[in-house]
Design a protein around this motif. Structure first.
Motif, mmCIF file in Angstrom:
data_model
loop_
_atom_site.group_PDB
_atom_site.id
_atom_site.type_symbol
_atom_site.label_atom_id
_atom_site.label_comp_id
_atom_site.label_asym_id
_atom_site.label_seq_id
_atom_site.Cartn_x
_atom_site.Cartn_y
_atom_site.Cartn_z
ATOM 1 N N LEU A 1 0.858 -1.189 0.000
ATOM 2 C CA LEU A 1 0.000 0.000 0.000
ATOM 3 C C LEU A 1 0.889 1.233 0.000
ATOM 4 C CD1 LEU A 1 -2.835 1.324 0.285
ATOM 5 C CD2 LEU A 1 -2.449 1.293 2.745
ATOM 6 N N ASP A 2 0.682 2.054 -1.011
ATOM 7 C CA ASP A 2 1.490 3.251 -1.148
ATOM 8 C C ASP A 2 0.542 4.447 -1.153
ATOM 9 O OD1 ASP A 2 2.651 5.508 -2.361
ATOM 10 O OD2 ASP A 2 4.161 4.279 -3.366
ATOM 11 N N VAL A 3 0.547 5.199 -0.068
ATOM 12 C CA VAL A 3 -0.333 6.360 0.056
ATOM 13 C C VAL A 3 0.544 7.604 -0.017
ATOM 14 C CG1 VAL A 3 -1.912 7.590 1.580
ATOM 15 C CG2 VAL A 3 -1.976 5.099 1.480
ATOM 16 N N LYS A 4 0.276 8.455 -1.001
ATOM 17 C CA LYS A 4 1.164 9.601 -1.178
ATOM 18 C C LYS A 4 0.393 10.910 -1.230
ATOM 19 C CE LYS A 4 5.524 10.656 -3.157
ATOM 20 N NZ LYS A 4 6.536 10.433 -4.162
ATOM 21 N N ASN A 5 0.737 11.809 -0.323
ATOM 22 C CA ASN A 5 0.161 13.176 -0.286
ATOM 23 C C ASN A 5 -1.358 13.179 -0.355
ATOM 24 O OD1 ASN A 5 2.812 13.954 -0.362
ATOM 25 N ND2 ASN A 5 2.793 14.314 -2.560
ATOM 26 N N ILE A 6 -1.982 12.196 0.262
ATOM 27 C CA ILE A 6 -3.436 12.058 0.116
ATOM 28 C C ILE A 6 -4.162 13.149 0.912
ATOM 29 C CG2 ILE A 6 -3.881 10.493 2.033
ATOM 30 C CD1 ILE A 6 -5.641 8.907 0.187
ATOM 31 N N THR A 7 -5.212 13.663 0.286
ATOM 32 C CA THR A 7 -5.955 14.778 0.876
ATOM 33 C C THR A 7 -7.444 14.591 0.643
ATOM 34 O OG1 THR A 7 -4.116 16.302 0.536
ATOM 35 C CG2 THR A 7 -6.291 17.284 0.745
ATOM 36 N N SER A 8 -8.227 14.916 1.667
ATOM 37 C CA SER A 8 -9.677 14.935 1.509
ATOM 38 C C SER A 8 -10.169 16.296 1.967
ATOM 39 C CB SER A 8 -10.319 13.824 2.338
ATOM 40 O OG SER A 8 -11.723 13.887 2.225
ATOM 41 N N LYS A 9 -10.884 16.957 1.081
ATOM 42 C CA LYS A 9 -11.349 18.319 1.392
ATOM 43 C C LYS A 9 -12.506 18.276 2.373
ATOM 44 C CE LYS A 9 -8.964 21.122 -1.291
ATOM 45 N NZ LYS A 9 -8.790 20.700 -2.672
ATOM 46 N N GLY A 10 -12.471 19.189 3.316
ATOM 47 C CA GLY A 10 -13.583 19.288 4.251
ATOM 48 C C GLY A 10 -14.364 20.552 4.006
ATOM 49 N N LEU A 11 -14.965 21.080 5.051
ATOM 50 C CA LEU A 11 -15.706 22.332 4.932
ATOM 51 C C LEU A 11 -14.714 23.476 4.745
ATOM 52 C CD1 LEU A 11 -18.266 21.847 7.793
ATOM 53 C CD2 LEU A 11 -18.849 22.199 5.410
ATOM 54 N N GLY A 12 -15.000 24.351 3.821
ATOM 55 C CA GLY A 12 -14.165 25.524 3.624
ATOM 56 C C GLY A 12 -12.735 25.158 3.287
ATOM 57 N N ASP A 13 -11.797 25.752 4.009
ATOM 58 C CA ASP A 13 -10.393 25.557 3.677
ATOM 59 C C ASP A 13 -9.750 24.406 4.421
ATOM 60 O OD1 ASP A 13 -10.667 27.814 2.136
ATOM 61 O OD2 ASP A 13 -10.095 29.149 3.788
ATOM 62 N N GLY B 1 -3.508 13.787 -4.169
ATOM 63 C CA GLY B 1 -2.582 12.716 -3.863
ATOM 64 C C GLY B 1 -3.015 11.411 -4.496
ATOM 65 N N SER B 2 -2.335 10.335 -4.115
ATOM 66 C CA SER B 2 -2.655 9.066 -4.767
ATOM 67 C C SER B 2 -2.562 7.894 -3.805
ATOM 68 C CB SER B 2 -1.680 8.832 -5.921
ATOM 69 O OG SER B 2 -0.394 8.586 -5.381
ATOM 70 N N VAL B 3 -3.281 6.832 -4.160
ATOM 71 C CA VAL B 3 -3.196 5.572 -3.432
ATOM 72 C C VAL B 3 -2.828 4.507 -4.445
ATOM 73 C CG1 VAL B 3 -4.499 3.826 -2.155
ATOM 74 C CG2 VAL B 3 -4.950 6.251 -1.745
ATOM 75 N N LYS B 4 -1.800 3.724 -4.124
ATOM 76 C CA LYS B 4 -1.457 2.609 -5.016
ATOM 77 C C LYS B 4 -1.535 1.315 -4.235
ATOM 78 C CE LYS B 4 1.568 5.022 -8.221
ATOM 79 N NZ LYS B 4 2.858 5.675 -7.988
ATOM 80 N N ILE B 5 -2.211 0.347 -4.815
ATOM 81 C CA ILE B 5 -2.257 -0.980 -4.202
ATOM 82 C C ILE B 5 -1.501 -1.929 -5.122
ATOM 83 C CG2 ILE B 5 -3.729 -2.897 -3.500
ATOM 84 C CD1 ILE B 5 -5.885 -0.850 -2.812
ATOM 85 N N ASN B 6 -0.441 -2.512 -4.618
ATOM 86 C CA ASN B 6 0.429 -3.353 -5.417
ATOM 87 C C ASN B 6 0.800 -2.687 -6.732
ATOM 88 O OD1 ASN B 6 0.781 -5.659 -3.744
ATOM 89 N ND2 ASN B 6 -1.361 -6.199 -4.149
ATOM 90 N N GLY B 7 1.090 -1.387 -6.639
ATOM 91 C CA GLY B 7 1.542 -0.664 -7.815
ATOM 92 C C GLY B 7 0.434 -0.097 -8.673
ATOM 93 N N MET B 8 -0.844 -0.521 -8.422
ATOM 94 C CA MET B 8 -1.938 -0.013 -9.248
ATOM 95 C C MET B 8 -2.508 1.265 -8.636
ATOM 96 S SD MET B 8 -5.574 -1.814 -10.138
ATOM 97 C CE MET B 8 -6.477 -1.148 -8.740
#
Lengths: 525, 304
Positions: free
Chosen positions: A265-277, A320-327
């Motif tokens: 599992l490769d999680v890179k710079n992952i972001t989820s926007k919330g309310l406002g900023d 950002g991105s999520v990779k599972i076994n390279g995908m």
């Protein structure tokens, strides 16, 4: 507030209480249980042991099949919680019974409002509530809607509610399950303060260390029977757990060796926007390699849910991105993620993990419908499904009469085993386990721990999210702490960091440097 | 176009907005009180229709308008009592029960009308009364404002009184608090020793009474007779108005006024030779458009 009374007569006594359900199952069998005034008395036992049933009987929510209840030596009959309240018994449920949009005051006085000219007398109500909340340090204004309060404060409101209704015996059902270590310490301080004022407390818990720390006496329930009542000072945690499960239970786990392999599992710079900023998850990067269990610690609501939803494809990824076994998982369906090796044990087994009104076997095959071995001539074969389900039920020790039983009829621990049996037999290389043992008994939890470790040692990557620090310490090779949607600490060697120190990261008191946190992301040289 | 604009900004137009909003306001409050208790009364439409007929009958046989009003309110209570019986006692699904009762109201009113008058469409055979309009002494002499606000039906003023009462009732009384609690977390009031079912029953009966007033307005004020299916979806529009107002009495009132304005606009446009098929579509089309905007906004907020 309450005077300490004569302690020779128990303030509450349950004599020979039995509760038989329609299907002939004994939830309580001939239980004799007594409470002395001004004590903190723990009730411990595995899930489904009958603690909750006994408490419901003492609080008038269920009627015993046989047996009687005595208050200060006088027999009483409780046919509703109101009857129990009349005799000064109050209860704080595990799932709060609060109305979110109503204010603290409105919630506390609900059902017992002071009135003036046909309208609710808000001023008197607030004064009364203020009086009781004094010892609880509720910082929020009493007119704040309860929905806006943190969990720990909600719990205080529940206790205040019981006290407002005149409770002198307080039943707390798993009160620390939802609290941070700091909040737990605070709760215990308050309970001891209340005890010193003469309040009697019944404390239901799974966490033996807490029980040992705060109670005067401990009663152990196993399979509907009250096994023994001890003075807390006379027993050790090991002895209590032995009584609970019937066998000695060691809390130390030997994980054994595992071979670290590729990044799964490769999680890179992952972001989820919330309310406002504000981002709910902000720029998190980490990896989980094969043969590794990475734990995620954090107070609930710091982005863990959103993080897991993004990894499992339930929530769009805003950055950002999520990779599972390279995908790369962007734009992929959940089926495609699963085919890439993902398995998921959701924290909410009832809503997300299972189809509650369907049978055990139907739940077992829910993720396996593309397996040819379940079909005969292109149609699903009942007998093949059955034999596979029966094999899984046996392997994963699901306690049930038949695989045709509705999953909803099982106890929490057994439901979870059904989820685990299904998810662990997918041939997955990545397991996301979210609160895998919440609300289930010690035996089932131990089983799930062993299975997780087995998979790790076979080369699976495991991401474990848990509110139970003990669990995280037991299982994790490394721990990530989440605070405010970010990694606030990367604990490379959990054994060298105390729970208190972890707590300071969880509450945002401390944060590691960017360099230290970078360690969470493994890059091949 | 200029003519249309000048009509919209005339005192007459505002007057007709208030008049046409009256039944929607009653219906919206009827929906609101039930919805806050967690038992959304989708049978408000049928309740109003039934009460509209019963009001006409009550005033015709009772000899004055006030017996008619009383009968309308009581029949509204009776009608929602039926929903309460099915949903709370027999535990049927409230939406299905509501649909069944709406359909029943349509047929039942025609049946009763036919039995009494031999007519299947209008109640002109009955000598029913209408609710008087009131001119408010000082207000009426103020230019423009007086034209807009004075001279309305007693029921129109009553609608605004009902809104005020409900606002205070929900916030400051015991039952009002229980109703809010029952809609949010029924378990909380159950453990406080209050029967959720009794709270919901009371909310439904209040809902029926308010819907009864709305029905009475239709047949005893808006027009002076009962005609078949005369409520014409106002009970359903009220469901939209209440949802858009988030169950808040004031916001829901504003949404109801918006739909009333749509109704008034559709009436006025007919004066300009717009095809009436199109203008009559207006309130319903606007409901859908408004709900679309509402849903889009709600979804956007949820996403955040």
């Amino acid at each position: 507030m309450i005077k300490k009374g004569n302690s020779t007569v128990p303030i509450l006594e349950a004599r020979n209480i039995s509760k038989v359900y329609g299907n002939g199952v004994y939830a309580n069998k001939n239980i004799c249980f007594s409470l002395n005034e001004g004590e903190i008395h723990a009730l411990v036992g595995e899930n489904g042991a009958g603690k909750s049933t006994l408490m419901k009987i003492l609080f008038g929510m269920e009627k015993p099949s046989t047996g009687e209840i005595l208050i200060k030596g006088n027999p009483v009959v409780f046919s509703s919680p109101q009857d129990a309240m009349k005799y000064e018994v109050g209860m704080v449920h595990q799932h709060f019974k609060l109305v979110d949009p109503l204010s603290i005051t409105e919630n506390v006085v609900l059902g017992y409002e002071p009135m003036k000219n046909g309208l609710i007398d808000r001023k008197t109500a607030e004064e009364k509530v203020k009086e009781i909340t004094k010892i609880f340090d509720i910082r929020e204004d009493l007119s704040t809607p309860v929905g806006k309060l943190p969990v720990g404060t909600k719990q205080k409101v529940e206790i205040v509610k019981a006290l407002y209704r005149g409770a002198k015996i307080l039943i707390l059902d798993e009160p620390t399950a939802v609290l941070t270590p700091q909040e737990t310490v605070e709760l215990f301080e308050k309970l001891i303060q209340l005890k010193n004022e003469g309040l009697t407390v019944v404390f239901i818990s799974h966490k033996l260390r807490e029980v040992k720390q705060i109670t005067d006496r401990i009663s152990v329930i196993r399979r509907g029977e009250l096994i023994e009542t001890f003075f807390t000072k006379d027993v050790t945690e090991q002895e209590i757990s032995a009584k609970m499960v019937g066998t000695t239970y060691t809390s130390a786990l030997d994980k054994g060796e595992s071979k670290l392999t590729e990044v799964v599992l490769d999680v890179k710079n992952i972001t989820s926007k919330g309310l406002g900023d504000i981002s709910v998850v902000n720029n998190m990067s980490f990896t989980v390699r094969g043969g590794q269990i990475i734990g995620i610690a954090g107070v609930e609501g710091n982005g863990q849910n959103e993080l897991i939803e993004m990894i499992t494809g339930l929530r769009p990824i805003d950055g950002g991105s999520v990779k599972i076994n390279g995908m790369d998982t962007a734009g992929k369906s959940i089926i495609q993620l699963r085919n890439a090796g993902l398995s998921y044990i959701p924290s909410d087994r009832i809503d997300r993990g299972l189809a509650i009104s369907m049978t055990i076997e139907d739940n077992m095959i829910a993720t396996k419908l593309d397996q040819k071995s379940l079909y005969t001539n292109g149609l699903l074969s009942r007998s093949k499904i059955r034999s596979m389900s029966e094999k899984l039920v046996k392997e994963y020790l699901v306690r049930c009469n038949s695989v045709e039983a509705e999953v909803g009829m099982l106890s929490g621990g057994n439901m979870q085993k059904v989820v685990v049996a299904r998810e662990f037999t997918q041939g997955a290389t990545l397991i996301i386990a979210e609160q895998p043992t919440r609300g289930i008994d010690v035996g089932a939890a131990k089983f799930i721990y062993e299975e997780l470790i087995k998979l790790r040692n076979q080369g699976c990557a495991v991401l474990l999210v848990s509110a139970d620090l003990e669990e995280l310490y037991k299982l994790s090779d490394h721990i990530l702490v989440m605070y405010n949607g970010e990694i606030s600490a990367y604990i490379k060697n959990p054994s060298e960091v105390s729970e208190t120190e972890l707590g300071t990261y969880m509450l945002g008191v401390k944060k590691q440097s960017a360099e230290e946190i970078k360690g969470a992301y493994y890059e091949k040289e | 176009m200029e003519q249309i604009v000048s009509i919209i900004f005339s005192a007459d137009f505002i007057f007709s907005v208030i008049r046409l909003s009256t039944p929607i306001l009653f219906a919206t409050m009827a929906v609101l009180i039930s919805d806050r208790a967690g038992v959304t009364n989708i049978a408000v439409e049928g309740t109003m229709l039934f009460a509209a007929l019963m009001g006409v009958i009550g005033s015709a046989y009772g000899g004055n308008v006030w017996t008619g009003l009383l009968v309308a309110v009581l029949s509204g209570i009776l009608f929602s009592g039926i929903i309460a019986f099915f949903h709370l006692k027999l535990e049927t699904d409230i939406v299905l029960t509501g649909i069944a009762l709406n359909l029943m109201a349509s047929g039942l009113t025609i049946f009763i009308l036919y039995l009494l008058t031999g007519d299947k469409g209008v109640s002109t055979g009955l000598n029913s009364k209408t609710v008087p309009n009131i001119h408010i002494p000082v207000l009426r002499s103020i230019p423009v404002l007086g034209e807009m606000l004075s001279g309305h039906s007693v029921l129109t003023y009553l609608a605004f009184v009902v809104i005020a009462i409900i606002t205070v009732f929900l916030k400051k009384t015991r039952l009002g608090t229980y109703i809010r609690a029952a809609g949010e977390n029924a378990e909380a009031i159950d453990t406080a020793g209050i029967s959720v079912k009794v709270v919901r029953l009371k909310a439904l009966l209040i809902s029926g009474a308010i819907a009864g007033l709305g029905g009475a307005f239709m047949s005893m004020s808006y027009v002076s007779m009962f005609t078949k299916d005369m409520v014409a979806g106002r009970g359903f529009i009220a469901l939209a108005a209440e949802a858009m107002g988030h169950g808040n009495p004031i916001l829901s009132t504003l949404s109801a006024l918006f739909f009333g304005a749509a109704d008034a606009l559709s009436n006025n446009l007919q004066l300009f030779n717009f095809p009436s098929e199109l203008t009559r579509l207006m309130p319903y089309a606007l409901t859908i458009i408004a709900l679309t905007f509402y849903a889009a906004r709600a979804k956007k907020q949820l996403k955040k």
